[in-house]
Design an enzyme around this catalytic site. Structure first.
Site, PDB file in Angstrom:
ATOM      1  N   ALA B 101       2.541   2.506 -17.328  1.00 10.31           N
ATOM      2  CA  ALA B 101       1.978   1.784 -16.187  1.00 10.31           C
ATOM      3  C   ALA B 101       2.955   1.901 -15.023  1.00 10.31           C
ATOM      4  O   ALA B 101       4.100   2.341 -15.206  1.00 10.31           O
ATOM      5  CB  ALA B 101       1.744   0.319 -16.536  1.00 10.31           C
ATOM      6  N   LYS B 102       2.518   1.575 -13.845  1.00 14.00           N
ATOM      7  CA  LYS B 102       3.418   1.522 -12.692  1.00 14.00           C
ATOM      8  C   LYS B 102       2.740   0.705 -11.607  1.00 14.00           C
ATOM      9  O   LYS B 102       1.518   0.576 -11.598  1.00 14.00           O
ATOM     10  CB  LYS B 102       3.687   2.930 -12.156  1.00 14.00           C
ATOM     11  CG  LYS B 102       4.965   3.053 -11.349  1.00 14.00           C
ATOM     12  CD  LYS B 102       6.189   3.059 -12.250  1.00 14.00           C
ATOM     13  CE  LYS B 102       7.424   3.610 -11.590  1.00 14.00           C
ATOM     14  NZ  LYS B 102       8.447   3.979 -12.568  1.00 14.00           N
ATOM     15  N   GLY B 103       3.532   0.183 -10.707  1.00 12.19           N
ATOM     16  CA  GLY B 103       2.913  -0.581  -9.635  1.00 12.19           C
ATOM     17  C   GLY B 103       3.929  -0.987  -8.601  1.00 12.19           C
ATOM     18  O   GLY B 103       5.046  -0.468  -8.557  1.00 12.19           O
ATOM     19  N   ASP B 142      12.377  -1.219 -10.394  1.00  7.45           N
ATOM     20  CA  ASP B 142      12.199   0.140  -9.891  1.00  7.45           C
ATOM     21  C   ASP B 142      12.797   0.155  -8.489  1.00  7.45           C
ATOM     22  O   ASP B 142      13.667  -0.670  -8.187  1.00  7.45           O
ATOM     23  CB  ASP B 142      10.699   0.489  -9.901  1.00  7.45           C
ATOM     24  CG  ASP B 142      10.441   1.978  -9.960  1.00  7.45           C
ATOM     25  OD1 ASP B 142      10.720   2.657  -8.972  1.00  7.45           O
ATOM     26  OD2 ASP B 142       9.948   2.467 -10.998  1.00  7.45           O
TER      27      ASP B 142
END
Lengths: 176, 410
Positions: B101-103, B142
Site C-alpha cells: 500500500a502507499k499514500g 516516508d
C-alpha cells in the site's frame, strides 16, 4: 443457380414447410450478394442488417477473445444460413463472418422482413417459427453444458483455464 | 513515463520472461482499493486549509498491506499507485507476510506549523481509519513523515478502535517503536551489497570507493555503515549541494556537520562538487539514496561505477536501466536493497502484537537473515534464468504473490 434450385435450397436451409410459392416470395424479398474470398460478411459488434443465406462457398465464424485475439469458432459451408439472430433482435452481431472462398449469398434485410410481417405473409411467419425452433434447440444444448459445468465444479475435478495454467507455471517452472 | 508506468515496465519485463498471460498481468497489476479523501483543517491564522489525502491498497493476498505515508506536494494517484504496487513486490522479495500500500497528503509540510501538521495528520486518520488497521493496512514513515507523525496516527486511530500500537510502524522507540528501526534501511543496503560482493567474488567493502547521492536517513546511515567497514565514501550529494574527497570523507564528522547545518554543503573536510559529479564519480559503487529518477538515459552511459546500489526507490529510469545492463553494470534493485526498512517495520509490528520488545541484537540478526535469504533466492534466479537482479526480484515477487493468489482462489 436456377430458380428451382434456389427454391429447393431455401426450403432446405430456411424452412422445410415453405411451399414453392412461399419460397419464391422470400427469394424475391432478398438481394443477391457476391463476396470474394477474404471479404467480411459482417463484423462482431456492428449493427445487424438481416439474415444471410450462404448458397455457395465457405466462411469462418470468429469471436474476439478477452486478450483481443480472434478465435475461429467454426467454418460454415454453403448451403446454410448465417446471422439468423440478426433478423429478429436489435442486438449487435455476436460474431464476425468472413468469406474464406468466393461466396454467393442472399441477404434478407430486416426492413424487407418487417414489411412481409406487416403484410401478414405466411412465409415470414413460417420463417420465424423455423428460427424459434433453432433457438429452442440451442437453449437445450446450452442447458446441458451448464449442467455438465456445474457437476465438474462440484467435484473440483476440472479447474478452469487461466488460473490452472498460472498455478501449474508458478508451482513448477517458476518456484525458487 | 509516469512512476506507475515505470514500476509496471519492470513488472511486465519479468512477466514476459515468465510468459504470463495478459489477463494474469492485469489481475496482478490492478490495485485492490484506491481511496482519495478530503483533509480539511483550520489553520493557525483562522483560515481553512483543504488538502487531498490518498491511500492506495494494492494487494492483500499475502497479508495486511504495508507502505509509507508521504507528505509532499507531488503526491497524487499515479505516484501512490506506483509505490503501492512496488510495496507488494518488495514485501514479497524479502518474504514478509504483507501486501503493498502507499499514500499520503499532497501538501508541503514546510508551510505548516507543528500544530497544523498534527491537526492535518489526525484529520487524515479520521478520514481513513476504517480502511487501515493492524490486520488491514499498516502505514509507516516516508518522505517528510517521521516518528512523531506516526505517534499521532497511533493515538488518533486508538481513539476509534482502542489501544492499537500495531496500526502504524516507525513509531518512536519510547512509544512502541522498534530498536534498530531508524538505521534499518541503511543497514540493509550495506548487507545487500556485502551479500553480492561475497557471491560475485569481489571481496569486501573495505577499500572500495563509494559515491552516495542523498544524505537523509537512508544515505547517512548507509555512509556510516560503509565507513565503519573501511569503505571510502568519496562523494556525497544532497538537495543543497555536494562534496567530494579523494581519500574518503570522514563520515562521523560529516554527520555532526549535517546535524548543525542540515546539509553536506560547506563541510570543511571536503571540496564542493556538482551534484552530477556525485553520480559520475570514479567509484566502485554508486548509491542513489535520495529521490527517484536520478539515473537517466542522459547520464547512464557516463556512470563509472560497476555496481549501482539502489537505496532510494526507483532511482533508475527504465531507459537508464537498459543502458546500464547493456554496459554490464550490476544494478542491485530497490525492491531488494532498501527492503530493510519495511523488514524492521514488520518486526516492530510483530513486537506490538506480541506486546514484547526485542533487543537490538535480535532485530539486527533477524534483518541480516532476511537480507541473506532474499539475496540467495535472487542469485539463484539470476544464475539459472540469465536475467538481471531487478528482473529476478520481480520474478520472485510475482511468483510469491501469484502462488498465494491461486492458493486462496479468485
Amino acid at each position: 443457380m436456377t430458380s428451382s434450385e434456389l427454391v429447393k435450397t431455401f426450403r432446405t436451409v430456411l424452412c422445410p414447410t415453405l411451399t414453392g410459392d412461399q419460397a419464391m416470395e422470400l427469394i424475391s424479398a432478398t438481394v443477391p450478394v457476391s463476396l470474394p474470398a477474404g471479404d467480411l460478411v459482417f463484423r462482431e459488434g456492428e449493427k445487424s442488417n438481416g439474415l444471410f443465406i450462404l448458397l455457395r462457398g465457405s466462411a469462418d465464424v470468429s469471436k474476439q477473445a478477452g486478450d483481443g485475439t480472434a478465435k475461429v469458432l467454426v467454418t460454415l459451408k454453403g448451403p446454410t444460413v448465417v446471422g439468423e439472430m440478426g433478423l429478429i433482435t436489435d442486438h449487435p452481431r455476436s460474431a464476425t463472418v468472413r468469406a474464406v472462398s468466393d461466396c454467393e449469398l442472399h441477404l434478407l434485410t430486416k426492413t424487407q422482413f418487417a414489411r412481409m410481417l406487416e403484410a401478414e405473409r405466411l412465409a415470414a411467419y413460417k420463417l420465424i417459427a423455423a428460427i424459434a425452433d433453432v433457438l429452442a434447440r440451442r437453449v437445450e444444448i446450452m442447458d446441458q453444458k451448464i449442467l455438465a459445468l456445474g457437476a465438474s465444479e462440484a467435484t473440483g475435478s476440472a479447474p478452469v483455464g487461466e488460473l490452472a495454467a498460472l498455478r501449474a507455471k508458478l508451482f513448477t517452472e517458476w518456484s525458487f | 513515463m509516469s512512476a506507475f508506468e515505470e514500476v509496471n515496465y519492470y513488472f511486465r519485463k519479468a512477466a514476459r520472461v515468465m510468459d504470463l498471460s495478459a489477463a494474469v498481468e492485469k489481475m496482478l497489476v490492478t490495485p485492490f482499493r484506491e481511496v482519495k479523501v478530503d483533509v480539511s483543517i483550520a489553520l493557525d491564522n483562522g483560515q481553512l486549509g483543504t488538502f487531498i489525502g490518498y491511500r492506495i491498497q494494492h494487494d492483500k493476498t499475502r497479508g495486511p498491506m504495508k507502505g509509507g505515508l508521504r507528505f509532499h506536494p507531488s503526491v497524487d494517484l499515479a505516484e501512490a499507485q506506483a509505490l503501492a504496487s512496488l510495496m507488494t513486490w518488495k514485501t514479497a522479495v524479502v518474504n514478509l507476510p504483507y501486501g503493498g500500500a502507499k499514500g499520503g497528503i499532497a501538501v508541503d509540510p514546510e508551510s505548516l506549523t507543528p500544530r497544523e501538521l498534527e491537526r492535518l495528520t489526525r484529520r487524515f486518520v479520521q478520514q481513513i481509519h476504517d480502511i487501515i488497521g493492524p490486520q488491514q493496512d499498516i502505514p509507516a514513515p516516508d518522505v517528510n513523515t517521521n516518528p512523531q507523525i506516526m505517534a499521532w496516527i497511533m493515538d488518533e486511530y486508538s481513539k476509534f478502535h482502542g489501544f492499537s500500537p500495531a496500526v502504524v510502524t516507525g513509531k518512536p522507540v519510547e512509544l512502541f517503536g522498534s530498536k534498530g528501526r531508524e538505521e534499518a534501511t541503511g543497514r540493509g543496503v550495506v548487507w545487500a551489497l556485502e551479500e553480492y560482493l561475497a557471491d560475485a567474488g569481489l571481496g569486501e567493502v573495505r577499500g572500495k570507493r563509494f559515491a552516495v547521492q542523498g544524505f537523509g536517513n537512508v544515505g547517512s546511515w548507509a555512509c556510516r555503515f560503509l565507513h565503519e567497514r573501511g569503505g571510502r565514501v568519496v562523494a556525497i550529494g544532497d538537495a543543497r549541494g555536494a562534496i567530494g574527497h579523494r581519500e574518503g570523507i570522514d563520515i562521523p564528522t560529516l554527520v555532526e556537520h549535517v546535524a548543525k547545518t542540515r546539509s553536506v554543503a560547506g563541510f570543511p573536510g571536503a571540496q564542493g562538487i556538482s551534484n552530477e559529479g556525485v553520480l559520475l564519480a570514479d567509484v566502485d559503487v554508486l548509491v542513489p539514496a535520495a529521490l527517484g529518477g536520478v539515473i537517466t538515459e542522459a547520464n547512464a552511459k557516463d556512470i563509472r561505477a560497476r555496481i549501482v546500489l539502489e537505496a532510494a526507490n526507483a532511482p533508475t529510469t527504465p531507459g537508464a536501466d537498459d543502458i546500464l545492463e547493456g554496459r554490464g553494470v550490476t544494478v542491485l534493485p530497490d525492491i531488494f536493497v532498501n527492503a530493510g526498512g519495511v523488514t524492521v517495520s514488520y518486526f516492530e509490528w510483530a513486537q506490538n502484537i506480541q506486546q514484547f520488545s526485542w533487543e537490538e541484537e535480535k532485530v539486527n540478526a533477524e534483518l541480516h537473515r532476511h537480507m541473506r535469504e532474499a539475496y540467495a533466492t535472487l542469485a539463484r534466479v539470476v544464475k539459472s534464468r540469465k536475467v538481471s537482479f531487478r528482473t529476478a526480484a520481480f520474478i520472485v515477487a510475482i511468483g510469491r504473490v501469484g502462488r498465494a493468489t491461486v492458493l486462496r482462489g479468485v
